[in-house]
Scaffold this motif. Structure first.
Motif, PDB file in Angstrom:
ATOM      1  N   TYR A  23       0.456  -1.021  -0.041  1.00  0.00           N
ATOM      2  CA  TYR A  23      -0.243   0.143  -0.304  1.00  0.00           C
ATOM      3  C   TYR A  23       1.061   1.014  -0.087  1.00  0.00           C
ATOM      4  O   TYR A  23       2.080   1.296   0.063  1.00  0.00           O
ATOM      5  CB  TYR A  23      -0.526   0.537   1.223  1.00  0.00           C
ATOM      6  N   PRO A  29      -3.453   0.070  -3.474  1.00  0.00           N
ATOM      7  CA  PRO A  29      -4.347   0.746  -3.055  1.00  0.00           C
ATOM      8  C   PRO A  29      -2.995   2.632  -2.748  1.00  0.00           C
ATOM      9  O   PRO A  29      -2.103   1.096  -1.885  1.00  0.00           O
ATOM     10  CB  PRO A  29      -4.995   0.881  -1.882  1.00  0.00           C
ATOM     11  N   CYS A  30      -3.326   3.568  -2.737  1.00  0.00           N
ATOM     12  CA  CYS A  30      -2.664   4.842  -1.698  1.00  0.00           C
ATOM     13  C   CYS A  30      -3.443   5.927  -1.812  1.00  0.00           C
ATOM     14  O   CYS A  30      -4.860   6.219  -2.389  1.00  0.00           O
ATOM     15  CB  CYS A  30      -1.506   5.078  -2.828  1.00  0.00           C
ATOM     16  N   VAL A  31      -3.602   6.352   0.104  1.00  0.00           N
ATOM     17  CA  VAL A  31      -3.709   7.150   0.071  1.00  0.00           C
ATOM     18  C   VAL A  31      -3.480   8.339   0.080  1.00  0.00           C
ATOM     19  O   VAL A  31      -1.774   8.575   0.063  1.00  0.00           O
ATOM     20  CB  VAL A  31      -5.143   7.203   2.094  1.00  0.00           C
ATOM     21  N   THR A  51      -8.392   7.632  -2.413  1.00  0.00           N
ATOM     22  CA  THR A  51      -7.261   6.894  -2.342  1.00  0.00           C
ATOM     23  C   THR A  51      -7.272   6.231  -3.900  1.00  0.00           C
ATOM     24  O   THR A  51      -8.291   6.291  -4.937  1.00  0.00           O
ATOM     25  CB  THR A  51      -8.205   5.783  -1.835  1.00  0.00           C
ATOM     26  N   ARG A  84      -6.278   3.575  -6.929  1.00  0.00           N
ATOM     27  CA  ARG A  84      -6.219   2.008  -6.752  1.00  0.00           C
ATOM     28  C   ARG A  84      -5.677   1.245  -8.097  1.00  0.00           C
ATOM     29  O   ARG A  84      -5.613  -0.025  -8.153  1.00  0.00           O
ATOM     30  CB  ARG A  84      -7.682   0.595  -6.561  1.00  0.00           C
TER      31      ARG A  84
END
Length: 178
Positions: free
Chosen positions: A103, A128-130, A141, A143
């Protein structure tokens, strides 16, 4: 243990409260943290993790010694390609953190091409990355690449020119419709 690539813009010297809370959650869950050695967001994240006495951290650098390693954590040296200069010196290290991560958590100033390219690299790997866009007060976010493109639809159009100059051929190819 999930591995989380945490990074951000070099001009960020204060982490927003939601980022501080998110990192506290990472620590509480005992996830591994992959962080760079740059001044700014990387160093602020290191200081926060060090304040927690957190041990599950790896610091990635492009030279023999990291510029910053505030917790005396394990160091992973990822040499740049021969002849690299400027931003390309750090890009190989960033790609390695993306490869090892499950992540991402990015703290972006709304203009830094390096940070947003890391979000793209994570999106290309469908990790996924916030992203906390502190410049615009947004949290997103991503994906996949479509999410990344949507996130950048609100960015200054000039960033696309800067990104195009820094992207690899594979990164540019990911931008073209199917």
């Amino acid at each position: 243990m999930a591995m989380i690539f945490v990074g951000g813009s070099r001009d960020i010297v204060d982490l927003p409260n939601p980022v501080v809370e998110r990192i506290a959650s990472i620590v509480a869950a005992e996830h591994g943290v992959l962080v760079g050695d740059a001044p700014g967001a990387d160093t602020e994240v290191q200081a926060l993790l060090g304040g927690h006495g957190y041990e599950h951290v790896g610091v990635f650098c492009a030279s023999d010694q990291p510029r910053n390693n505030l917790g005396d954590w394990a160091v992973y040296t990822v040499p740049p390609p021969q002849g690299a200069h400027g931003f390309a010196i750090q890009a190989q290290k960033d790609r390695e953190m993306v490869r090892r991560a499950d992540y991402g958590l990015m703290i972006w100033n709304g203009t830094s091409p390096g940070t947003i390219l890391n979000v793209l690299r994570l999106a290309m790997a469908e990790k996924p990355c916030v992203t906390y866009d502190v410049g615009n007060g947004l949290v997103t976010t991503t994906r996949d690449v479509a999410d990344w493109q949507t996130m950048l639809s609100c960015a200054d159009p000039e960033i696309w020119d800067v990104l195009a100059k820094r992207m690899t051929p594979d990164e540019r190819l990911a931008m073209t419709p199917g």
